[in-house]
Design a protein around this motif. Structure first.
Motif, PDB file in Angstrom:
ATOM      1  N   ILE A 210      38.249  43.982  44.754  1.00  9.34           N
ATOM      2  CA  ILE A 210      37.242  44.220  43.712  1.00  9.34           C
ATOM      3  C   ILE A 210      35.844  44.064  44.327  1.00  9.34           C
ATOM      4  O   ILE A 210      35.592  43.101  45.049  1.00  9.34           O
ATOM      5  CB  ILE A 210      37.378  43.185  42.571  1.00  9.34           C
ATOM      6  CG1 ILE A 210      38.751  43.286  41.916  1.00  9.34           C
ATOM      7  CG2 ILE A 210      36.261  43.336  41.542  1.00  9.34           C
ATOM      8  CD1 ILE A 210      39.073  42.124  40.988  1.00  9.34           C
TER       9      ILE A 210
ATOM     10  N   CYS B 235      31.959  43.740  42.900  1.00 11.06           N
ATOM     11  CA  CYS B 235      31.178  43.650  41.661  1.00 11.06           C
ATOM     12  C   CYS B 235      29.766  43.195  41.993  1.00 11.06           C
ATOM     13  O   CYS B 235      29.509  42.692  43.089  1.00 11.06           O
ATOM     14  CB  CYS B 235      31.837  42.676  40.681  1.00 11.06           C
ATOM     15  SG  CYS B 235      32.167  41.063  41.370  1.00 11.06           S
TER      16      CYS B 235
ATOM     17  N   TYR C  28      31.468  36.603  37.671  1.00 13.22           N
ATOM     18  CA  TYR C  28      32.271  37.809  37.919  1.00 13.22           C
ATOM     19  C   TYR C  28      33.300  37.571  39.029  1.00 13.22           C
ATOM     20  O   TYR C  28      34.411  38.093  38.973  1.00 13.22           O
ATOM     21  CB  TYR C  28      31.370  39.007  38.240  1.00 13.22           C
ATOM     22  CG  TYR C  28      30.368  39.308  37.137  1.00 13.22           C
ATOM     23  CD1 TYR C  28      30.696  39.035  35.809  1.00 13.22           C
ATOM     24  CD2 TYR C  28      29.120  39.835  37.411  1.00 13.22           C
ATOM     25  CE1 TYR C  28      29.787  39.292  34.784  1.00 13.22           C
ATOM     26  CE2 TYR C  28      28.207  40.095  36.396  1.00 13.22           C
ATOM     27  CZ  TYR C  28      28.540  39.811  35.082  1.00 13.22           C
ATOM     28  OH  TYR C  28      27.653  40.064  34.089  1.00 13.22           O
TER      29      TYR C  28
ATOM     30  N   ALA D 172      32.662  45.542  37.696  1.00 15.24           N
ATOM     31  CA  ALA D 172      33.434  46.034  38.847  1.00 15.24           C
ATOM     32  C   ALA D 172      33.025  47.460  39.195  1.00 15.24           C
ATOM     33  O   ALA D 172      32.903  48.310  38.318  1.00 15.24           O
ATOM     34  CB  ALA D 172      34.919  45.971  38.538  1.00 15.24           C
TER      35      ALA D 172
ATOM     36  N   GLY E  45      37.312  37.860  38.697  1.00 15.10           N
ATOM     37  CA  GLY E  45      38.130  38.631  39.639  1.00 15.10           C
ATOM     38  C   GLY E  45      39.244  37.786  40.231  1.00 15.10           C
ATOM     39  O   GLY E  45      40.396  38.229  40.329  1.00 15.10           O
TER      40      GLY E  45
ATOM     41  N   VAL F 230      38.020  39.646  46.128  1.00 14.54           N
ATOM     42  CA  VAL F 230      36.765  40.017  45.463  1.00 14.54           C
ATOM     43  C   VAL F 230      35.600  39.952  46.444  1.00 14.54           C
ATOM     44  O   VAL F 230      35.493  39.006  47.241  1.00 14.54           O
ATOM     45  CB  VAL F 230      36.413  39.021  44.322  1.00 14.54           C
ATOM     46  CG1 VAL F 230      35.280  39.574  43.462  1.00 14.54           C
ATOM     47  CG2 VAL F 230      37.600  38.693  43.459  1.00 14.54           C
TER      48      VAL F 230
ATOM     49  N   VAL G 236      36.595  42.379  35.180  1.00 13.79           N
ATOM     50  CA  VAL G 236      35.279  42.069  35.768  1.00 13.79           C
ATOM     51  C   VAL G 236      34.288  43.095  35.208  1.00 13.79           C
ATOM     52  O   VAL G 236      34.376  44.279  35.535  1.00 13.79           O
ATOM     53  CB  VAL G 236      35.338  42.167  37.312  1.00 13.79           C
ATOM     54  CG1 VAL G 236      33.996  41.792  37.921  1.00 13.79           C
ATOM     55  CG2 VAL G 236      36.447  41.277  37.856  1.00 13.79           C
TER      56      VAL G 236
ATOM     57  N   GLY H 295      39.960  45.726  39.078  1.00  9.23           N
ATOM     58  CA  GLY H 295      39.035  44.784  38.436  1.00  9.23           C
ATOM     59  C   GLY H 295      38.362  45.377  37.211  1.00  9.23           C
ATOM     60  O   GLY H 295      37.807  44.665  36.406  1.00  9.23           O
TER      61      GLY H 295
END
Ligand code: NAI
Ligand code: HPV
Length: 525
Positions: A90, A92, A299, A312, A303, A68, A309, A317
């Motif tokens: 991911i 985010c 978040y 994302a 993840g 992430v 998420v 995610g």
């Protein structure tokens, strides 16, 4: 072993504490060079940044354990989202965390420019008492033109109304009803809005349609004595040109919070007394920092735990993650959205997305969201359910629907969009999963569009391809692909041409004079 999180910029202690409370090992290492960061990233499961860390492809590839990347703030233009997507990392963000702060700082700059507060303060600190030198202008009754009426632009509009300003906005993707409810008049004609504004404030994302939107021509069209503020991104304008107009007092004063190559110690504005400059502090308030730190902690946690998420920006995610079939179609969906808006010359109002073949049974949210981003030319649309995507579309005046069909013609999977009277479909192909157009306006083709292309439709006659090649050649423009398709009844033809650079209006005119054209569309992806 607990997951390890690297934090490379200042994040609110509340956010860090939330991660530690969940048992993660959190290392805060500020001011790392790109090479040091690349050397250590392999040890970490997650990375949290703000705007100053360059999260490029090389860094993501070096992050062998990285799952992430969290952006504690809104804008992710320092993160290579495409590379992250390809690596199943991911990305985010915390998209609403700093909107109010950004809007308030915009007003701090507007007021500072109007009342010359920084200059008066500096003068008094130097032991002077010069009242007349600091005569300002009122906001009341003046016209403010906002460029971009999204989250920040909308919050600025609300505040401007309280000051008794008349608020106009330039945002071709904004639903007129949203503008009306904010008390804003939409004027989507650049020349008209520029000549009316006493104050201009920019709240645009950087896209191919907004990059360098303000240069000498636009500054020259503004009222003499205008106040110009930019808290969005530096790439929206030509800073040298802005400085020239501020120095000449055509622009009475400017307020600028964002600069190329930050940290920025020297810019053409630094020496101008009527330029109020701040070091990218729009989001820097106690409240916004706590919000962004706590939100991103949530978040990143989601993840790392393998949960959905909500913000994302990658296929991984997000709500549509369940399928690896979906991810390669995200760029194709975006491309279709962009092409349709450019072919129509405006955002279509009724859009139907069809998921074909292998995609038919899958959650369409990510692809529909990507189509919307393309249609609206926006970068960071975040919808985790179809309902959210539909509501987002509705805010922009688009009625979007999605359906599935097992049939995908000669391909295993495909996506089609029908927008008003325009239909285009696409698949992805080859080891690099490049998006290809498989049909357009009822013509079957197979082209992988490049950055710039032209689409000609004409009454079929010999020699047209030769004319196209000659005109482009005369202007030094290379053709990398040219494909011809005929209508079913053989009377019309379509030529799709990938070209090496943008084609000017003059060249388009030349084509219209030389060929009996039904349509000529210029596409920039
Ligand atoms: N200086 C700072 O610390 C901060 C800067 N920002 C920046 O502020 C800007 C606005 O952010 P948000 O309001 O969150 O974005 P947003 O995505 O909510 O709004 C952007 C608006 O621009 C419009 N737009 C897109 N292309 C356009 C075009 N060609 N012409 C006219 N309008 C167009 C969109 O329709 C949308 O309404 C972004 O550049 C963001 O990076 C945001 C927060 C803090
Ligand atoms: O969120 C944004 O878009 C910003 O520009 C804020 O950047 P920052 O988090 O203060 O580095």
């Amino acid at each position: 072993m607990p997951a390890k999180i690297l934090v490379t910029e200042v994040i609110a202690p509340e956010g860090l504490a939330a991660l530690e409370a969940r048992g993660y090992e959190v290392d805060v290492k500020l001011n790392l060079s790109d090479s040091t960061l690349r050397a250590i990233i392999g040890d970490y499961d997650a990375l949290i940044v703000r705007s100053a860390t360059n999260v490029d492809k090389a860094l993501l590839e070096a992050g062998k354990n990285l799952k992430v990347v969290g952006r504690a703030g809104v804008t992710c233009d320092n993160i290579d989202i495409e590379a992250a997507n390809a690596l199943d990392i991911i990305v985010c963000n915390a998209p609403t965390s700093n909107i109010v702060s950004a809007a308030e700082h915009t007003f701090a700059l507007i007021l500072a420019c109007a009342r010359r507060v920084p200059q008066a303060n500096q003068s008094m600190h130097a032991g002077n008492w010069n009242r007349e030198q600091f005569k300002g202008v009122e906001l009341y009754g003046k016209t403010l033109a906002l460029f971009g009426l999204g989250r920040v632009g909308g919050a600025v509009a609300e505040r401007a109304t309280a000051f008794g300003m008349r608020v106009l906005a330039y945002d071709p993707y904004c639903n007129p009803e949203r503008a009306t409810s904010l008390g804003v008049k939409l004027i989507n004609d650049l020349d008209v809005i520029l000549e009316q504004a006493d104050f201009i404030s920019v709240h645009l994302p950087v896209t191919s349609t907004t990059e360098n939107m303000f240069g000498p021509e636009e500054f020259a069209k503004m009222k003499t004595g205008v106040i110009f503020v930019n808290t969005s991104r530096p790439a929206i304008l030509d800073l040298n040109s802005l400085a020239d107009f501020v120095a000449a007092r055509k622009i009475a004063s400017c307020g600028v919070d964002v600069f190329d190559d930050e940290p920025c110690y020297n810019s053409p504005l630094h020496s101008l007394p009527n330029a109020i400059i701040t070091p990218h502090i729009s989001a820097l308030t106690e409240e916004a920092q706590v919000r962004s730190g706590v939100q991103i902690a949530d978040y990143v946690w989601a993840g790392l735990e393998g949960s959905l998420v909500p913000t994302a920006l990658t296929a991984t995610g997000s709500a549509g993650e369940m399928s690896r079939h979906i991810a390669p179609f995200v760029p194709a969906a975006n491309m279709l959205g962009r092409m349709v808006s450019q072919i129509k010359g405006s955002v279509p109002r009724i859009v139907k997305v069809k998921m074909m073949g292998n995609l038919a049974e899958l959650d369409p949210t990510v692809l529909v969201t990507s189509v919307l981003e393309g249609l609206l030319s926006s970068n960071y649309t975040q919808c985790s359910t179809m309902l959210e995507a539909k509501r987002y579309a509705e805010r922009h005046g688009v009625d979007i629907d999605c359906s599935g069909t097992d049939v995908a013609g000669e391909y295993a999977a495909g996506i089609e969009i029908v927008a008003d009277d325009i239909c285009i479909s696409s698949t992805v192909f080859g080891s690099e999963k490049l998006p290809r157009i498989t049909s357009i306006l009822d013509y079957k083709i197979d082209v992988a569009p490049t950055k710039h292309s032209l689409i000609f439709e004409y009454e079929d006659m010999p020699g047209v391809c030769g004319i196209i090649g000659t005109v482009l050649g005369n202007h030094g423009i290379n053709i990398s692909t040219m494909q011809i398709a005929n209508s079913d009844d053989g009377t019309k033809a379509l030529v799709y041409v990938n070209v090496g650079k943008e084609v000017s209006d003059e060249i388009i005119e030349e084509f219209h004079e030389a060929i009996n054209l039904k349509y000529l569309f210029r596409i920039s992806l």
